[in-house]
Design a protein around this motif. Sequence first.
Motif, PDB file in Angstrom:
ATOM      1  N   ARG A  15       0.768  -1.152   0.023  1.00  0.00           N
ATOM      2  CA  ARG A  15      -0.017   0.054   0.010  1.00  0.00           C
ATOM      3  C   ARG A  15       0.908   1.270   0.000  1.00  0.00           C
ATOM      4  O   ARG A  15       0.523   2.248  -0.620  1.00  0.00           O
ATOM      5  CB  ARG A  15      -1.001   0.027   1.325  1.00  0.00           C
ATOM      6  CG  ARG A  15      -1.954   1.036   1.121  1.00  0.00           C
ATOM      7  CD  ARG A  15      -3.034   0.805   2.192  1.00  0.00           C
ATOM      8  NE  ARG A  15      -3.749  -0.246   2.091  1.00  0.00           N
ATOM      9  CZ  ARG A  15      -4.758  -0.212   1.331  1.00  0.00           C
ATOM     10  NH1 ARG A  15      -5.267   0.595   0.549  1.00  0.00           N
ATOM     11  NH2 ARG A  15      -5.550  -1.375   1.478  1.00  0.00           N
ATOM     12  N   GLN A  83      -7.020   3.028  -5.778  1.00  0.00           N
ATOM     13  CA  GLN A  83      -7.705   3.800  -5.150  1.00  0.00           C
ATOM     14  C   GLN A  83      -9.109   3.545  -5.389  1.00  0.00           C
ATOM     15  O   GLN A  83      -9.399   2.677  -6.485  1.00  0.00           O
ATOM     16  CB  GLN A  83      -7.281   5.351  -5.262  1.00  0.00           C
ATOM     17  CG  GLN A  83      -5.892   5.688  -4.910  1.00  0.00           C
ATOM     18  CD  GLN A  83      -5.750   7.222  -5.111  1.00  0.00           C
ATOM     19  OE1 GLN A  83      -6.381   8.079  -4.573  1.00  0.00           O
ATOM     20  NE2 GLN A  83      -4.697   7.461  -6.000  1.00  0.00           N
ATOM     21  N   GLN A  84     -10.142   3.922  -4.622  1.00  0.00           N
ATOM     22  CA  GLN A  84     -11.529   3.906  -4.871  1.00  0.00           C
ATOM     23  C   GLN A  84     -11.857   4.478  -6.044  1.00  0.00           C
ATOM     24  O   GLN A  84     -12.900   4.214  -6.725  1.00  0.00           O
ATOM     25  CB  GLN A  84     -12.164   4.243  -3.573  1.00  0.00           C
ATOM     26  CG  GLN A  84     -11.793   3.361  -2.415  1.00  0.00           C
ATOM     27  CD  GLN A  84     -12.453   2.105  -2.788  1.00  0.00           C
ATOM     28  OE1 GLN A  84     -13.368   1.501  -3.060  1.00  0.00           O
ATOM     29  NE2 GLN A  84     -11.503   1.014  -2.204  1.00  0.00           N
ATOM     30  N   HIS A  85     -11.339   5.484  -6.603  1.00  0.00           N
ATOM     31  CA  HIS A  85     -11.929   6.259  -7.599  1.00  0.00           C
ATOM     32  C   HIS A  85     -10.865   6.110  -8.901  1.00  0.00           C
ATOM     33  O   HIS A  85      -9.876   5.677  -8.845  1.00  0.00           O
ATOM     34  CB  HIS A  85     -11.950   7.892  -7.178  1.00  0.00           C
ATOM     35  CG  HIS A  85     -10.862   8.345  -6.894  1.00  0.00           C
ATOM     36  ND1 HIS A  85     -10.266   8.054  -5.873  1.00  0.00           N
ATOM     37  CD2 HIS A  85      -9.786   9.072  -7.608  1.00  0.00           C
ATOM     38  CE1 HIS A  85      -9.130   8.896  -5.591  1.00  0.00           C
ATOM     39  NE2 HIS A  85      -8.722   9.474  -6.990  1.00  0.00           N
ATOM     40  N   GLN A  86     -11.708   6.082 -10.043  1.00  0.00           N
ATOM     41  CA  GLN A  86     -10.858   6.018 -11.445  1.00  0.00           C
ATOM     42  C   GLN A  86     -10.111   7.126 -11.611  1.00  0.00           C
ATOM     43  O   GLN A  86     -10.447   8.427 -11.157  1.00  0.00           O
ATOM     44  CB  GLN A  86     -12.075   6.024 -12.509  1.00  0.00           C
ATOM     45  CG  GLN A  86     -12.987   4.961 -12.612  1.00  0.00           C
ATOM     46  CD  GLN A  86     -12.270   3.738 -13.137  1.00  0.00           C
ATOM     47  OE1 GLN A  86     -11.385   3.766 -13.591  1.00  0.00           O
ATOM     48  NE2 GLN A  86     -13.225   2.836 -12.972  1.00  0.00           N
ATOM     49  N   TYR A 137      -4.245  -4.238  -6.880  1.00  0.00           N
ATOM     50  CA  TYR A 137      -4.957  -2.822  -7.104  1.00  0.00           C
ATOM     51  C   TYR A 137      -6.521  -3.321  -7.291  1.00  0.00           C
ATOM     52  O   TYR A 137      -7.255  -2.461  -6.746  1.00  0.00           O
ATOM     53  CB  TYR A 137      -4.417  -2.058  -8.364  1.00  0.00           C
ATOM     54  CG  TYR A 137      -2.952  -1.593  -7.987  1.00  0.00           C
ATOM     55  CD1 TYR A 137      -2.267  -1.752  -6.905  1.00  0.00           C
ATOM     56  CD2 TYR A 137      -2.294  -1.018  -9.180  1.00  0.00           C
ATOM     57  CE1 TYR A 137      -0.881  -1.333  -6.947  1.00  0.00           C
ATOM     58  CE2 TYR A 137      -1.107  -0.912  -8.984  1.00  0.00           C
ATOM     59  CZ  TYR A 137      -0.398  -0.813  -7.909  1.00  0.00           C
ATOM     60  OH  TYR A 137       1.180  -0.610  -7.893  1.00  0.00           O
ATOM     61  N   ARG A 140      -7.787  -3.929  -3.665  1.00  0.00           N
ATOM     62  CA  ARG A 140      -7.758  -2.622  -2.860  1.00  0.00           C
ATOM     63  C   ARG A 140      -8.936  -1.728  -3.446  1.00  0.00           C
ATOM     64  O   ARG A 140      -9.416  -0.806  -2.610  1.00  0.00           O
ATOM     65  CB  ARG A 140      -6.272  -2.036  -3.070  1.00  0.00           C
ATOM     66  CG  ARG A 140      -6.100  -1.014  -1.900  1.00  0.00           C
ATOM     67  CD  ARG A 140      -4.864  -0.368  -2.169  1.00  0.00           C
ATOM     68  NE  ARG A 140      -3.749  -1.276  -2.065  1.00  0.00           N
ATOM     69  CZ  ARG A 140      -2.471  -1.499  -2.866  1.00  0.00           C
ATOM     70  NH1 ARG A 140      -2.120  -0.275  -3.375  1.00  0.00           N
ATOM     71  NH2 ARG A 140      -1.645  -2.544  -2.514  1.00  0.00           N
ATOM     72  N   ALA A 141      -9.097  -1.678  -4.683  1.00  0.00           N
ATOM     73  CA  ALA A 141     -10.153  -0.837  -5.022  1.00  0.00           C
ATOM     74  C   ALA A 141     -11.586  -1.349  -4.934  1.00  0.00           C
ATOM     75  O   ALA A 141     -12.547  -0.901  -5.137  1.00  0.00           O
ATOM     76  CB  ALA A 141     -10.042  -0.496  -6.441  1.00  0.00           C
ATOM     77  N   GLY A 142     -11.685  -2.132  -3.974  1.00  0.00           N
ATOM     78  CA  GLY A 142     -13.200  -2.938  -3.651  1.00  0.00           C
ATOM     79  C   GLY A 142     -13.539  -3.698  -4.997  1.00  0.00           C
ATOM     80  O   GLY A 142     -14.979  -4.022  -4.938  1.00  0.00           O
ATOM     81  N   ARG A 144     -13.850  -2.886  -7.887  1.00  0.00           N
ATOM     82  CA  ARG A 144     -14.409  -1.915  -9.159  1.00  0.00           C
ATOM     83  C   ARG A 144     -13.623  -2.545 -10.221  1.00  0.00           C
ATOM     84  O   ARG A 144     -12.554  -2.782 -10.225  1.00  0.00           O
ATOM     85  CB  ARG A 144     -14.396  -0.641  -8.815  1.00  0.00           C
ATOM     86  CG  ARG A 144     -13.030  -0.022  -9.031  1.00  0.00           C
ATOM     87  CD  ARG A 144     -12.949   1.471  -8.885  1.00  0.00           C
ATOM     88  NE  ARG A 144     -11.645   2.044  -8.801  1.00  0.00           N
ATOM     89  CZ  ARG A 144     -10.609   2.276  -9.728  1.00  0.00           C
ATOM     90  NH1 ARG A 144     -10.885   1.762 -10.861  1.00  0.00           N
ATOM     91  NH2 ARG A 144      -9.653   2.639  -9.329  1.00  0.00           N
TER      92      ARG A 144
END
Length: 155
Positions: A15, A83-86, A137, A140-142, A144
């Motif tokens: 991370r 990360q959670q967002h694009q 990744y 980590r990005a849930g 998505r």
Amino acid sequence: MSALGTLTRRLGHQRWFGATMRLLVPADRLVGRMTKGRVVAFGLVPTLVLTSTGRRSGKPRSNPLVYVPDGDAYVVIGSNWGQQHQPSWTFNLLANPAAEVDVKGRRIPVTAEQVTGEDRERLFQRLVQEWPAYRTYVERAGGREIRVFRLVPNA
């Protein structure tokens, strides 16, 4: 592959590595400009510099990205280090697929195509071979869906 390249690929799963690399992107851009695109990502992995047009600003936006070749095209992934967002550049390409890549000092106008379905899975596997941390990744990005683009040189 060099020992440093092997180490970098292993550390890519951590991370802290993504957070550190996000801080180093401006330095990487500077090295890329100074070497006219011949050295990007400090020469550790195959990297290009993608220049897209900001969807809101209309200004050129450049990002160093790991790539794999697919015929004459270049394949990149919007992992955003898990990360959670694009990443913003993916939205820029969706709004305006005309872009430019700088590969080993050569500037090439391209048209971006978002890859889906079986073709996306095939290309994702090739990207993972180059940078194994992409699997991390995704986790980590849930889970998505991370966007994959083929950058096709303009004729």
